[in-house]
Write a protein that holds these residues in place. Structure first.
Motif, mmCIF file in Angstrom:
data_model
loop_
_atom_site.group_PDB
_atom_site.id
_atom_site.type_symbol
_atom_site.label_atom_id
_atom_site.label_comp_id
_atom_site.label_asym_id
_atom_site.label_seq_id
_atom_site.Cartn_x
_atom_site.Cartn_y
_atom_site.Cartn_z
ATOM 1 N N GLU A 43 0.841 -1.210 0.000
ATOM 2 C CA GLU A 43 0.000 0.000 0.000
ATOM 3 C C GLU A 43 0.873 1.256 0.000
ATOM 4 O O GLU A 43 0.601 2.213 -0.726
ATOM 5 C CB GLU A 43 -0.924 -0.017 1.218
ATOM 6 N N ARG A 107 -2.194 -4.348 -6.730
ATOM 7 C CA ARG A 107 -2.754 -3.155 -6.109
ATOM 8 C C ARG A 107 -2.548 -1.995 -7.067
ATOM 9 O O ARG A 107 -1.432 -1.738 -7.520
ATOM 10 C CB ARG A 107 -2.099 -2.848 -4.777
ATOM 11 N N GLY A 109 -3.033 2.109 -7.841
ATOM 12 C CA GLY A 109 -3.170 3.416 -7.217
ATOM 13 C C GLY A 109 -3.562 4.407 -8.289
ATOM 14 O O GLY A 109 -2.980 4.413 -9.380
ATOM 15 N N GLN A 118 -7.034 3.438 -3.982
ATOM 16 C CA GLN A 118 -6.353 2.172 -4.214
ATOM 17 C C GLN A 118 -7.374 1.052 -4.367
ATOM 18 O O GLN A 118 -8.414 1.060 -3.725
ATOM 19 C CB GLN A 118 -5.369 1.852 -3.081
#
Length: 182
Positions: A43, A107, A109, A118
């Protein structure tokens, strides 16, 4: 709608373009190098990468980070998958971890200039005891998704129907549609 995607990987660009085209989004590849955080916190890596990309080009943009989380290594390498893969390569990964459980996560973004969003896609699988299929797209030749016999590399275009990248891009495109951008 057009949307910028920062990636120097032609395979990732092709997959994102194919998947998003089906929902009316044209991907505009943006290719420049960004020094990435080296961390197991995916993240944080994605947030840092998308903010750097936005500040460099000054337009809404999305980035992605995909990693393998090996069950035998308590989820390692995660955000460090590229370094891990470059060090071990296909033969060693299969020899050491073949048959072992693995989670593949993508993931995304997206930064619109005001906020970072996200989206994550996750798929479970195993590591093939031997690399199979084209080795051009990193670990696709060793990842066998649960419920399938073939590696991602052997699946060809079918991979785009089930992959972790597809799941993350679906969430992203749904968010864009709900916000009225598509």
């Amino acid at each position: 709608m057009e949307i910028r995607f920062l990636s120097r990987n032609p395979h990732k660009i092709d997959e994102a373009s194919t998947i998003l085209k089906a929902v009316g989004i044209r991907v505009i590849p943006v290719q420049f190098k960004i020094a990435e955080l080296q961390s197991d916190d995916i993240e944080a890596i994605v947030r840092d990468k998308v903010l750097r990309a936005f500040h460099k080009i000054g337009h809404p943009i999305f980035v992605e980070q995909t990693g393998l989380y090996l069950g035998d290594l308590n989820g390692f390498p995660g955000g460090l998958t590229q370094v891990f893969w470059d060090t071990l390569e296909a033969e060693r990964v299969s020899r050491i971890f073949g048959g072992g459980a693995v989670t593949a996560k993508t993931r995304l973004g997206y930064c619109n200039g005001r906020k970072v969003f996200q989206f994550e896609g996750v798929i479970e699988g195993t590591i093939s005891p031997k690399p199979r299929g084209d080795r051009a797209f990193q670990w696709d030749c060793v990842f066998v998704p649960d419920g399938h016999e073939q590696t991602f590399a052997e699946m060809g275009a079918k991979k785009n129907e089930i992959s972790m990248r597809r799941l993350a891009l679906n969430k992203f495109s749904m968010d864009l549609r709900c916000s009225g951008l598509v």
